[in-house]
Design an enzyme around this catalytic site. Structure first.
Site, mmCIF file in Angstrom:
data_model
loop_
_atom_site.group_PDB
_atom_site.id
_atom_site.type_symbol
_atom_site.label_atom_id
_atom_site.label_comp_id
_atom_site.label_asym_id
_atom_site.label_seq_id
_atom_site.Cartn_x
_atom_site.Cartn_y
_atom_site.Cartn_z
ATOM 1 N N LYS A 174 66.572 9.968 70.224
ATOM 2 C CA LYS A 174 67.472 8.810 70.257
ATOM 3 C C LYS A 174 67.727 8.387 71.705
ATOM 4 O O LYS A 174 68.293 9.139 72.487
ATOM 5 C CB LYS A 174 68.810 9.143 69.595
ATOM 6 C CG LYS A 174 69.644 7.876 69.347
ATOM 7 C CD LYS A 174 71.093 8.156 69.033
ATOM 8 C CE LYS A 174 71.950 8.234 70.254
ATOM 9 N NZ LYS A 174 72.064 6.982 71.014
ATOM 10 N N GLU A 249 71.607 18.401 80.433
ATOM 11 C CA GLU A 249 71.596 17.846 81.799
ATOM 12 C C GLU A 249 72.772 16.891 81.878
ATOM 13 O O GLU A 249 72.748 15.830 81.250
ATOM 14 C CB GLU A 249 70.284 17.090 82.053
ATOM 15 C CG GLU A 249 69.033 17.929 81.922
ATOM 16 C CD GLU A 249 68.922 18.999 82.995
ATOM 17 O OE1 GLU A 249 69.542 18.845 84.060
ATOM 18 O OE2 GLU A 249 68.234 19.993 82.753
ATOM 19 N N CYS A 283 72.354 10.047 88.221
ATOM 20 C CA CYS A 283 73.148 11.282 88.235
ATOM 21 C C CYS A 283 73.035 12.002 89.571
ATOM 22 O O CYS A 283 73.886 12.806 89.919
ATOM 23 C CB CYS A 283 72.705 12.188 87.101
ATOM 24 S SG CYS A 283 70.924 12.490 87.130
ATOM 25 N N GLU A 384 83.594 11.934 88.082
ATOM 26 C CA GLU A 384 82.355 11.168 88.167
ATOM 27 C C GLU A 384 82.623 9.708 87.807
ATOM 28 O O GLU A 384 83.093 9.410 86.708
ATOM 29 C CB GLU A 384 81.308 11.748 87.199
ATOM 30 C CG GLU A 384 79.960 11.075 87.361
ATOM 31 C CD GLU A 384 78.931 11.498 86.317
ATOM 32 O OE1 GLU A 384 79.293 11.634 85.145
ATOM 33 O OE2 GLU A 384 77.757 11.666 86.699
#
Ligand code: NDP
Length: 481
Positions: A174, A249, A283, A384
């Site tokens: 997905k 991750e 990232c 973040e």
């Protein structure tokens, strides 16, 4: 309007519920296609197709699997312009970036694993004098789930799928619901490459329904996920009691340490990239910049000037260096962090505001933003943001720099700029991160292990690590007379 359909058992299908999700072009803020919205029933169909395909695919000779992967890579190259344009429209990234990074890397992922699988094998252990011989088999797991985010859509999608199918698994995958277009186009490429039906199944839809159904499916035996830390935690809670293999991750808040003895010009131009490439939505972007006090003021002046010179524009224009953020929600999240910064007393050195492009006023554009902080524990330096926002802070000793860098719950990557070999080695050892770049950034050799520590993830992708993840080792012990 174009329909983005599921790819199940080699066929393109709408959802059984016939539900759809609007797909936005972030550069224009307009709906430009619609996405089939999968629920658990579509995921079940995808699983059935993958399960049916598994016995034949896992028995297919490695050379043949490898050839099909190489063909997929070649077809990605042949469709380079179309895919780069599609990625730029779907994501808002400059088409120049899609051409330089995203699409070449997607082809490289297939090419790399087409070759790596031919070099991957079990081990043998000869127990001399005991008339015993041990060996290991690396066997495909079965049906595996791959879930990827929106920031590097085809790049990260293929980074999972290529090793999974190379190793003989079949896949239910997905992509992010926010950027499904290039995954849809990849399905068309897989048909042309004669990938057997059911080896790769792609379902589109929301994480909380389609993604969750993949993670919770009792027969999908491994989950390879890239995305946010909170989502990763949720996935781990669902998958762990089912004893699935997991590769996670996750997010980052990466430090960029700049010492006075570095190659200044190289550091400056690379730092602009590591801060604002893909509008800061990588990232691995260095979002916390720590600068040695003796060059702090000079760096601040030069960095602001170079950032202001970035060409912000419509992503499909070849000269654009900085495009749109991926969605309205994400734009609002980034803007909210600027408010938080101001409430925390953080100084905005440049940027901080939404932009209305002349001909695309509804697009999701936001200025590249540099903040100046004097407290490492502020939310700006701890959470973040995943957008075009970086902070500057000065340090006066190596010890202070190291403490600042490690004072975070994340541990994905770090960059160090110094020409002092001792310092670079010392920091490389002590920095809490899965990847350390010295005098470079985003410099990747696909053979190396990739992943984070602390709340940035679990497990490693890349090289043989991914092939290990997507296989189960079996030990066979034989005695003879
Ligand atoms: P999300 O965690 O929101 O989503 C990632 C993927 O997971 C999407 O496909 C999403 O679907 C899906 N998803 C969401 N909820 C669930 C669920 N409950 N079960 C299963 N799947 C689910 O991340 P973003 O897409 O917002 O990506 C940004 C994040 O990804 C950042 O934190 C960034 O740091 C991280 N990232 C990490 C990288 C790394 O290598 N460590 C590389 C790139 C990004 P949907 O979009 O449809 O909701």
């Amino acid at each position: 309007m174009q329909e983005i359909l599921h790819f199940i058992g080699g066929e393109f299908k709408a959802s059984q519920s016939n539900q759809w999700i609007d797909n936005y072009n972030p550069a224009e803020g307009k709906i430009y296609s619609k996405i089939a919205d999968a629920n658990h029933k579509d995921v079940e169909l995808a699983y059935q197709a993958a399960d049916k395909a598994f016995p034949a695919w896992s028995e297919t000779p490695i050379e043949k699997r490898s050839k099909i992967l190489l063909k997929i890579a070649d077809l990605i190259d042949e469709n380079f312009e179309t895919l780069a344009k599609a990625e730029s429209i779907d994501n808002g990234k400059p088409v120049s970036l899609a051409k330089a990074v995203d699409i070449p890397r997607a082809a490289a992922n297939f090419r790399f694993y087409a070759k790596a699988i031919t070099q991957f094998s079990g081990k043998a252990f000869e127990s001399q004098g005991l008339k015993t011989h041990n060996m290991t088999l690396n066997q495909a797991i079965g049906v595996v789930g791959c879930i990827s985010p929106w920031n590097l859509p085809l790049y990260l999608f293929t980074w999972k799928i290529a090793p999974a199918i190379a190793a003989g698994n079949t896949v239910v995958a997905k992509p992010s619901e926010i950027t499904p277009m290039t995954a849809f186009k990849l399905a068309e490429i897989c048909v042309k490459a004669d990938l057997p039906q059911g080896v790769l199944n792609i379902v589109h839809g929301r994480g909380q329904t389609a993604g969750q159904a993949i993670v919770a499916h009792p027969q999908i035996k491994a989950i390879s996920f890239t995305g946010g830390t909170a989502t990763g935690q949720h996935i781990a809670k669902t998958a762990a009691p089912l004893f699935k293999k997991m590769s996670l991750e996750l997010g980052g808040k990466n430090p960029n340490l700049i010492f006075a003895d570095c190659n200044y010009e190289k550091m400056l131009s690379t730092t602009v990239k590591s801060s604002f490439a893909n509008q800061g939505q990588i990232c691995l972007c260095g979002s916390r910049i720590y600068v040695e006090d003796s060059i702090y003021e000079q760096f601040k002046t030069d960095f602001i000037a170079k950032t202001k010179a970035l060409k912000i524009g419509y992503p499909l224009e070849a000269s654009t260096e900085f495009g749109a953020l991926v969605s309205k929600e994400h734009l609002e999240k980034v803007a909210a962090y600027i408010k938080i910064a101001q409430e925390e007393g953080v100084k905005v050195l440049t940027g901080g505001k939404q932009i209305q492009l002349k001909d695309h006023k509804e697009g999701y554009y936001f200025e590249p933003t540099i903040l100046e902080v004097d407290n490492n524990n502020c939310r700006i330096n701890q959470e973040e943001i995943f957008g075009p926002v970086v902070s500057l802070m000065k340090f006066s000793s190596d010890e202070e720099a190291l403490n600042l860098a490690n004072e975070t719950t994340y541990g994905l990557s770090a960059t160090i700029w110094t020409n002092n070999l001792n310092r670079s080695m010392r920091f490389s050892q002590k920095i809490e991160a899965g990847i350390v770049w010295v005098n470079t950034w985003l410099n990747r050799d696909l053979r190396t292990p990739f992943g984070g520590i602390k709340q940035s993830g679990l497990g490693r992708e890349g090289g043989f690590e991914a092939l290990e993840f997507f296989t189960e080792q079996k030990n066979i012990c034989i005695t003879f007379e």
